[in-house]
Structures are given as structure tokens and as C-alpha cells.
Design an enzyme around this catalytic site. Structure first.
Site, PDB file in Angstrom:
ATOM      1  N   VAL A  78     -26.862 -60.614   5.888  1.00 54.76           N
ATOM      2  CA  VAL A  78     -26.828 -59.215   6.312  1.00 54.76           C
ATOM      3  C   VAL A  78     -27.886 -58.406   5.555  1.00 54.76           C
ATOM      4  O   VAL A  78     -28.599 -57.573   6.126  1.00 54.76           O
ATOM      5  CB  VAL A  78     -25.428 -58.609   6.060  1.00 54.76           C
ATOM      6  CG1 VAL A  78     -25.431 -57.112   6.295  1.00 54.76           C
ATOM      7  CG2 VAL A  78     -24.391 -59.275   6.948  1.00 54.76           C
ATOM      8  N   ASP A  79     -27.982 -58.661   4.265  1.00 51.25           N
ATOM      9  CA  ASP A  79     -28.904 -57.926   3.389  1.00 51.25           C
ATOM     10  C   ASP A  79     -30.350 -58.080   3.875  1.00 51.25           C
ATOM     11  O   ASP A  79     -31.091 -57.090   4.003  1.00 51.25           O
ATOM     12  CB  ASP A  79     -28.745 -58.486   1.969  1.00 51.25           C
ATOM     13  CG  ASP A  79     -29.211 -57.539   0.888  1.00 51.25           C
ATOM     14  OD1 ASP A  79     -29.473 -56.362   1.190  1.00 51.25           O
ATOM     15  OD2 ASP A  79     -29.318 -57.996  -0.267  1.00 51.25           O
TER      16      ASP A  79
END
Ligand code: ADP
Length: 163
Positions: free
Chosen positions: A32-33
Site C-alpha cells: 500500500v505504501d
């Protein structure tokens, strides 16, 4: 607060804020990051450097611009890294509670969440869903819509089944 689930990519969510499953360094990463920094562009990292010179503690949350994404803000949370021995479940529920508190500070009324810690950090997905839903349900907030963003069909089915 309404809680819903969609299948999709967190970076594409057109809500007030999207939550990032970040790490303590707050300088970008994978999963996600990585997707959030790629979609938001360099403004996200620039804001992280400026606002979080020392990173962020596990279980805590803080915000930056969403840069080029449709959302206005990113609320970064640091989930426990179970693979590194962080097994205290209250660190995971804290991410959702703190994210809602930061949303309230910002005046964000709609927030999209990924399944924090359920990827590289190795939290079992079914308990990651339960921790998310029970905390979202049990935390007083001005947020009106919490959207769980399931990455793939099996995550969608898991979350929908528990909602
Ligand atoms: P963590 O390091 O906290 O475990 P990850 O980013 O590795 O975070 O994964 C968290 C969850 O988010 C996993 O269930 C993963 O499948 C999912 N995920 C990965 N990329 C995306 C994305 N672009 N949008 C929404 N969810 C995603």
C-alpha cells in the site's frame, strides 16, 4: 458511521482521506505504501520528511497531503509487524482508532482503509478484518463513511462476510 467494503485500489478512492499502511520510518515502502507514494507523487514524501522528521511509532497515525491522488489527505498509520515479533493486537486496533482521531482533526468525513498489517507485516487476514471492523464500530467519531478497500476478490469476500 456507515462502514462499507469495495474491491479496488486504495489510491483511486475519491474520499476525503485514504489510509496508508506505512512503516515507522515514514519514507515509503512496498505494498500500500509504495502504491500511495507512486500515485500521490513526490509531494507525499516531501510532506512526510517535513512533518515526520523522526518517523512515527507503531500504532500511531499522522497525516500528509495526498498529492496527485483524488483524496485530499493521506492518514499514515504504522501497523504492528507481526513477522518482527510485534504481536500485541492493541497496536493494530490503535491504528484504526488513531486514524479516526486524525480524520476528526482534519474534518475528514469519509475515509478509505486498507487491511493494515495484513500484507508484508503478516497479521492473519481474518483477525486483521475483525480488528478493523470492531474498532471502527466502537470508536466515537465525526467520520460518516469508513470504506474498507479490499485488494482482490478473496479479501473482498472475507470482509463482506464479516461486515
Ligand atoms: P503491511 O506492511 O501493513 O502488512 P501491506 O501494504 O503489505 O501492509 O498490505 C496490507 C494489505 O493491503 C494487504 O492485505 C494487501 O493485499 C493490501 N494492498 C496492497 N496493495 C494495495 C492497494 N494498492 N490498495 C489496497 N490494498 C492494497
Amino acid at each position: 458511521m456507515e462502514i462499507e467494503v469495495v474491491e479496488g485500489d486504495i489510491t483511486a478512492q475519491d474520499l476525503d482521506a485514504v489510509v496508508n499502511a506505512a512503516n515507522r520510518a515514514m519514507r515509503g515502502g512496498g505494498g500500500v505504501d509504495g502504491a500511495i507514494h507512486a500515485a500521490g507523487g513526490p509531494a507525499v514524501l516531501a510532506d512526510c520528511l517535513r512533518r515526520f522528521p523522526d518517523g512515527l511509532a507503531t500504532g500511531d497515525a499522522g497525516w500528509t497531503t495526498a498529492g496527485l491522488m483524488p483524496a485530499r489527505w493521506v492518514i499514515h498509520v504504522v501497523g504492528p509487524n507481526r513477522k518482527a515479533g510485534e504481536t500485541d493486537r492493541s497496536l493494530l486496533t490503535s491504528c484504526y482508532r488513531r486514524a479516526l482521531a486524525v480524520a476528526d482533526e482534519l474534518g475528514a468525513r469519509s475515509v478509505a482503509f486498507p487491511l493494515v498489517s495484513a500484507g508484508v507485516y503478516g497479521w492473519p487476514k481474518d483477525d486483521a478484518v475483525d480488528a478493523a471492523l470492531e474498532t471502527l464500530r466502537g470508536t466515537p467519531t465525526d467520520v460518516e463513511l469508513a470504506r474498507m478497500v479490499a485488494f482482490g476478490r478473496s479479501a473482498y469476500d472475507l470482509i463482506a462476510g464479516r461486515l
